[in-house]
Design an enzyme around this catalytic site. Structure first.
Site, PDB file in Angstrom:
ATOM      1  N   HIS A   1       4.213  -9.190   4.485  1.00  0.00           N
ATOM      2  CA  HIS A   1       3.074  -9.550   3.630  1.00  0.00           C
ATOM      3  C   HIS A   1       3.565 -10.042   2.266  1.00  0.00           C
ATOM      4  CE1 HIS A   1      -0.143  -8.280   6.216  1.00  0.00           C
ATOM      5  NE2 HIS A   1       0.205  -7.012   6.236  1.00  0.00           N
TER       6      HIS A   1
ATOM      7  N   HIS B   1       7.326  -4.592   8.025  1.00  0.00           N
ATOM      8  CA  HIS B   1       5.968  -5.128   8.171  1.00  0.00           C
ATOM      9  C   HIS B   1       5.377  -5.470   6.798  1.00  0.00           C
ATOM     10  CE1 HIS B   1       1.842  -5.201  10.074  1.00  0.00           C
ATOM     11  NE2 HIS B   1       1.505  -4.934   8.809  1.00  0.00           N
ATOM     12  N   GLU B   2       5.415  -4.520   5.878  1.00  0.00           N
ATOM     13  CA  GLU B   2       4.819  -4.745   4.556  1.00  0.00           C
ATOM     14  C   GLU B   2       5.585  -5.812   3.772  1.00  0.00           C
ATOM     15  OE1 GLU B   2       1.954  -3.678   3.923  1.00  0.00           O
ATOM     16  OE2 GLU B   2       1.818  -2.256   5.572  1.00  0.00           O
TER      17      GLU B   2
END
Length: 577
Positions: free
Chosen positions: A364, A360-361
């Site tokens: 980003h 997920h990170e």
């Protein structure tokens, strides 16, 4: 450079490019209290200056004149026009139309809100203490000892021991009177600001410029919610059985392989210089494209340490932008996780949840690395909140696909691949539990909207929490807890927590249409970069979604995308026998 471009660049330098990117990170993550304290003061000073500039009438009038000049505006590229319009938008929601006395009041309210946000955010991470003799002796080792007390600094959600999780939940979420008062004052101040500058509620102000537009649009209907309730099936897996297959090294190799196949990008470890990093366990990655070369840097602050928040997040330290000499300023970001350190007998091992958070990170980070905007103000993740989570949530779909997991999940001792039955069971459990997770997100989003809706609130924030939880979430409220006091997203995502649902709907549509058949499809990867990642906030989010899907999704499409994720059809997950 045209007059408006010069104004955008100069105004941007004043208004936004001085935003405390580095300071915002340092105040959260630096191990030295003196650095954190100085960074917080820097954030406050710069934030104060920005709020004053956002109510500067002369600066606003200069920009308004340029925006009204059709000849000049017609000569600009779309991104420059959008950035100029975004500057005007910030003037307007800051109360530029008010008289001098009310503008000063708006500035003071914004400064007060900034201080309250810092205070509340700090409180969300503080541990709670309890006399060690209150807990059974055999579970005490799970918590940090401090004399006769134990510190409980989180929910221990990944612990397989039910008693540990129950104790952590009740202790960590026990109400704190000062934090409660801070939250109430923060919500009231936000409402006062919104009404002062002309909005019915803070939610109406916050949703300007987003895909949602206003808080009146409903995403999930009661019928859909009832479907979630019926589908909440228990499908347990023991995270401890999977950890040996998810070493940090294996997971990073998996990401590297995925990015290489999908985007032509590789991650290379680089040596850091003396004084370059804030902790000796930080790792620096160079992000390199096979043809374009170096794209930027990612600093990986992955490991637990004293006073480090138990929060996974992404920070933009330096945004990408086009310099006046024609060179591109490469982005620099930090990914912060809370992973356990390696031991003498084993490397750092991730639970399935930790692995998904890492993906997920990194979503980003790729948004930041692949953005190629002219201005820092709209680089990478600096876009409407309900679009900013799309790349990160899309990465969760990759993390939950057996074809992706199969490429990197290896036992750290034997090198044995994760057995087919375990891969299948893991992916199935994610699918089955999706309804419960969706319920939780709906509950969080509704609670956030109520807190930022009509004021004064009819009940206490805890009473509202209890009522909302019992209506929108399948698990009952636990007496003498106040989860909202740990809801750190109320700071950065105030009135915008729904963004996770909106972004999930977009990510679901992108996954199913573009990657479900082949998660390594290079052509789709290039389209994804071109249509969604490259623009940051320099293009309307809905236009980026249309470019990727090659159609304009309706409200019903958004809802259907969320509900279809709950379909217990495992055809995309179960492997051929």
């Amino acid at each position: 450079m045209s007059p408006v471009q010069r104004t955008v660049c100069q105004g941007g330098a004043l208004l936004f490019f001085l935003l405390p990117c580095q300071a915002d990170f340092v105040k959260i993550a630096h191990p030295d209290f003196a650095f954190r304290e100085a960074a917080e003061e820097a954030c406050r000073n710069i934030g104060t200056m920005v709020e004053k500039l956002n109510t500067d009438v002369e600066l606003c009038q200069s920009l308004r004149q340029l925006l009204a000049d059709e000849v000049v505006m017609g000569s600009l590229d779309p991104e420059t026009r959008r950035v100029a319009e975004l500057f005007m938008f910030d003037f307007e929601i800051s109360g530029i139309h008010l008289d001098e006395e009310k503008r000063k009041k708006a500035v003071n309210l914004n400064i007060k809100i900034l201080d309250l946000c810092n205070e509340f955010l700090t409180g969300t991470h503080l541990p709670n203490k309890i006399d060690k003799h209150v807990l059974p002796e055999h579970i005490r080792y799970n918590f940090t000892a401090e004399g006769n007390y134990l510190q409980v600094a989180g929910l221990h959600a990944d612990c397989p021991d039910d008693l540990v999780r129950e104790a952590a939940y009740k202790i960590f979420l026990y109400p704190n009177a000062e934090q409660l008062s801070c939250l109430e004052e923060l919500l009231a101040s936000r409402n006062s600001l919104a009404q002062l500058v002309g909005y019915n509620t803070f939610a109406h102000r916050a949703l300007q410029g987003t895909m949602a537009k206003n808080p009146g649009r409903r995403c999930v209907t009661q019928k859909d919610f009832e479907m979630m309730t019926k589908m909440k099936v228990k499908y347990d897996i023991d995270p401890g059985l999977y950890c040996p297959f998810f070493s940090l090294g294996a997971c990073m190799e998996g990401l590297n392989s995925l990015f290489s196949q999908l985007l032509g990008i590789s991650l290379y470890a680089e040596q850091t210089q003396r004084g370059e990093v804030w902790s000796e366990d930080i790792r620096k990655l160079a992000v390199v494209h096979e043809n374009e070369g170096l794209l930027g840097y990612i600093y990986c602050d992955f490991f637990q340490r004293p006073n480090k928040p138990h929060q996974d997040c992404h920070f933009t330290v330096r945004g990408g932008r086009l310099r006046e000499n024609g060179e591109y300023q490469l982005p620099v970001v930090v990914l912060m996780l809370s992973l356990p350190h390696s031991t003498r007998s084993a490397p750092t091992l991730l639970s399935p949840g930790m692995m998904e958070n890492l993906f997920h990170e990194m979503g980003h980070a790729m948004h930041s690395m692949l953005g190629r905007t002219r201005y820092q103000h709209v680089t990478g993740t600096r876009c409407p909140t309900d679009f900013a989570e799309v790349p990160s949530i899309l990465m969760e779909y990759f993390a939950n696909d057996y074809r992706v997991v199969n490429q990197f999940a290896r036992h750290y001792k034997t090198g044995q691949p994760l057995p087919k039955s375990m891969v299948s069971r893991l992916c199935e459990s994610k699918k089955v539990c999706a309804a419960a997770d969706m319920q939780l997100q709906v509950f969080y989003a509704v609670l956030d909207q109520i807190y930022h809706g009509k004021h004064p609130l009819k009940r206490s924030t805890t009473e509202i929490l209890k009522e909302t939880q019992e209506k929108f979430y399948g698990l009952p409220y636990v007496p003498n807890t106040a989860w909202q006091l740990r809801f750190s997203h109320l700071v950065g995502y105030g009135a915008k927590y729904y963004s996770y649902l909106m972004s999930r709907a977009v990510a679901s549509m992108v996954w199913k249409q573009c990657f479900a058949q082949d998660p390594f499809d290079r052509a789709m990867g290039e389209r994804y970069r071109r249509e969604m990642l490259a623009h940051g906030g320099g293009k309307e989010p809905i236009l980026m979604v249309q470019g990727m899907l090659q159609k304009s999704p309706s409200v019903e499409d958004f809802v259907d995308a969320l509900v279809s994720d709950l379909d217990q059809d495992f055809e995309t997950f179960i492997m051929d026998s």
